[in-house]
Design a protein around this motif. Structure first.
Motif, PDB file in Angstrom:
ATOM      1  N   SER A   4       0.843  -1.188   0.000  1.00  0.00           N
ATOM      2  CA  SER A   4       0.000   0.000   0.000  1.00  0.00           C
ATOM      3  C   SER A   4       0.884   1.245   0.000  1.00  0.00           C
ATOM      4  O   SER A   4       1.798   1.373   0.817  1.00  0.00           O
ATOM      5  N   ARG A   7       1.466   4.081   3.224  1.00  0.00           N
ATOM      6  CA  ARG A   7       0.690   3.672   4.396  1.00  0.00           C
ATOM      7  C   ARG A   7       1.482   2.618   5.161  1.00  0.00           C
ATOM      8  O   ARG A   7       2.246   1.849   4.584  1.00  0.00           O
ATOM      9  N   SER A   8       1.268   2.572   6.479  1.00  0.00           N
ATOM     10  CA  SER A   8       1.909   1.562   7.321  1.00  0.00           C
ATOM     11  C   SER A   8       0.995   0.353   7.439  1.00  0.00           C
ATOM     12  O   SER A   8      -0.217   0.502   7.619  1.00  0.00           O
ATOM     13  N   VAL A   9       1.559  -0.854   7.326  1.00  0.00           N
ATOM     14  CA  VAL A   9       0.792  -2.080   7.562  1.00  0.00           C
ATOM     15  C   VAL A   9       0.777  -2.339   9.069  1.00  0.00           C
ATOM     16  O   VAL A   9       1.826  -2.535   9.686  1.00  0.00           O
ATOM     17  N   THR A  23      -4.148  -1.185   7.066  1.00  0.00           N
ATOM     18  CA  THR A  23      -3.114  -0.158   7.045  1.00  0.00           C
ATOM     19  C   THR A  23      -3.512   1.050   7.897  1.00  0.00           C
ATOM     20  O   THR A  23      -4.677   1.229   8.256  1.00  0.00           O
ATOM     21  N   SER A  24      -2.506   1.873   8.178  1.00  0.00           N
ATOM     22  CA  SER A  24      -2.698   3.184   8.799  1.00  0.00           C
ATOM     23  C   SER A  24      -2.230   4.242   7.813  1.00  0.00           C
ATOM     24  O   SER A  24      -1.254   4.031   7.081  1.00  0.00           O
ATOM     25  N   ARG A  25      -2.910   5.365   7.765  1.00  0.00           N
ATOM     26  CA  ARG A  25      -2.475   6.450   6.881  1.00  0.00           C
ATOM     27  C   ARG A  25      -1.267   7.179   7.451  1.00  0.00           C
ATOM     28  O   ARG A  25      -0.671   8.029   6.782  1.00  0.00           O
ATOM     29  N   SER A  38      -7.108   5.071   5.407  1.00  0.00           N
ATOM     30  CA  SER A  38      -6.452   3.767   5.505  1.00  0.00           C
ATOM     31  C   SER A  38      -7.196   2.760   4.641  1.00  0.00           C
ATOM     32  O   SER A  38      -8.311   3.018   4.170  1.00  0.00           O
ATOM     33  N   GLU A  53      -7.277  -3.912  -3.095  1.00  0.00           N
ATOM     34  CA  GLU A  53      -7.135  -2.970  -1.986  1.00  0.00           C
ATOM     35  C   GLU A  53      -8.366  -2.080  -1.962  1.00  0.00           C
ATOM     36  O   GLU A  53      -8.767  -1.542  -3.004  1.00  0.00           O
ATOM     37  N   TRP A 105      -2.272   3.697  14.983  1.00  0.00           N
ATOM     38  CA  TRP A 105      -1.788   2.470  14.361  1.00  0.00           C
ATOM     39  C   TRP A 105      -2.731   1.331  14.728  1.00  0.00           C
ATOM     40  O   TRP A 105      -3.867   1.320  14.307  1.00  0.00           O
TER      41      TRP A 105
END
Length: 262
Positions: A4, A7-9, A23-25, A38, A53, A105
């Motif tokens: 993604s 974005r953080s998984v 995910t987190s934005r 997200s 996604e 998160w």
């Protein structure tokens, strides 16, 4: 691999070769997010490609937890909202509170006990009947972190220096076991039997448990299959089958099943 963009998984679940992620934005502390929302994604680890996604909720800060139900449906949590990706996307709101725009998160935890989904958020735990979507608050306060686990149909959660438990309701979801069937082929060496898949059901063949699949009979002329309900489920209808084989070709019990001529 980057499933993604920007974005953080923050949450993962998997079945077979497919990994499902939330995910987190937000990225590193102090970094301004570049994405508005997200997402939830599916990633095929066998082919190293993203399958899909989606954005379950516009403006979502993070999909804090994802999990797979016993029937294979994917559940995801966005703050106080749950999303179920069955045949129709369904939303369940635990509370009307919006997810505030701030660094977020993994802020929730999802755990299944049978067909019942437990959601840990803030200092509370909620129970969701996934058949009716009825919600109960089972722990009002005192949860230290969103880290929980399940053992022997009990949900365990941390509370200060203690570990506490939630005993699930005795309510169950009814289902009917699909019938296993035989492939009675020429002679006994080619005979096989098939164990079907049905959510909430375990199959046992002459004692040992068998997963879904196509099995050789090993020359036996009779195979006994029994079905039992998994935790959180109950069975109606037939639960035992005696599959009789012959030493010559016989008609399969399921129309259209393949067979070999002698």
């Amino acid at each position: 691999m980057y499933p993604s963009t920007d974005r953080s998984v923050v949450s993962l679940a998997a079945r077979g070769p497919v990994a499902y992620g939330g995910t987190s934005r937000w990225g590193g502390c102090g970094a301004a997010p570049t994405q508005a929302s997200s997402t939830v994604f599916a990633y095929d680890t066998a082919t190293n490609r993203k399958v899909w996604e989606v954005t379950p909720q516009q403006g979502a800060q993070a999909v804090g937890s994802v999990t797979l139900a016993p029937n294979g449906n994917l559940w995801a949590s966005v703050g106080w909202n749950l999303y179920n990706s069955g045949t129709v996307l369904r939303r369940v709101s635990l509370r009307p509170d919006p997810q505030p725009e701030r660094l977020t998160w993994s802020d929730t935890n999802l755990r299944f006990v049978g067909s019942r989904l437990y959601v840990t958020i803030g200092t509370a735990v909620y129970s969701v009947d996934t058949a009716t979507l009825h919600v109960d608050q089972v722990v009002a306060d005192g949860v230290s972190t969103q880290t929980t686990d399940v053992l022997s149909r009990r949900l365990y959660y941390p509370s200060g220096t203690s570990i506490r438990e939630v005993t699930p309701s005795a309510a169950t979801v009814e289902t009917t076991a699909k019938s296993p069937y035989r492939l009675d082929r020429c002679g006994t060496g080619n005979d096989r039997y098939v164990i079907p898949y049905e959510p909430g059901v375990s199959y046992y063949v002459d004692g040992p448990r068998k997963s879904t699949g196509n099995y050789a009979t090993g020359g036996r002329l009779s195979v006994t299959v029994k079905a039992t309900a998994q935790d959180g489920w109950s069975l109606t209808g037939k639960t035992s089958w005696a599959l009789e084989l012959t030493d010559a070709r016989a008609a399969e019990v399921v129309a259209g099943s393949p067979h070999h001529d002698c």
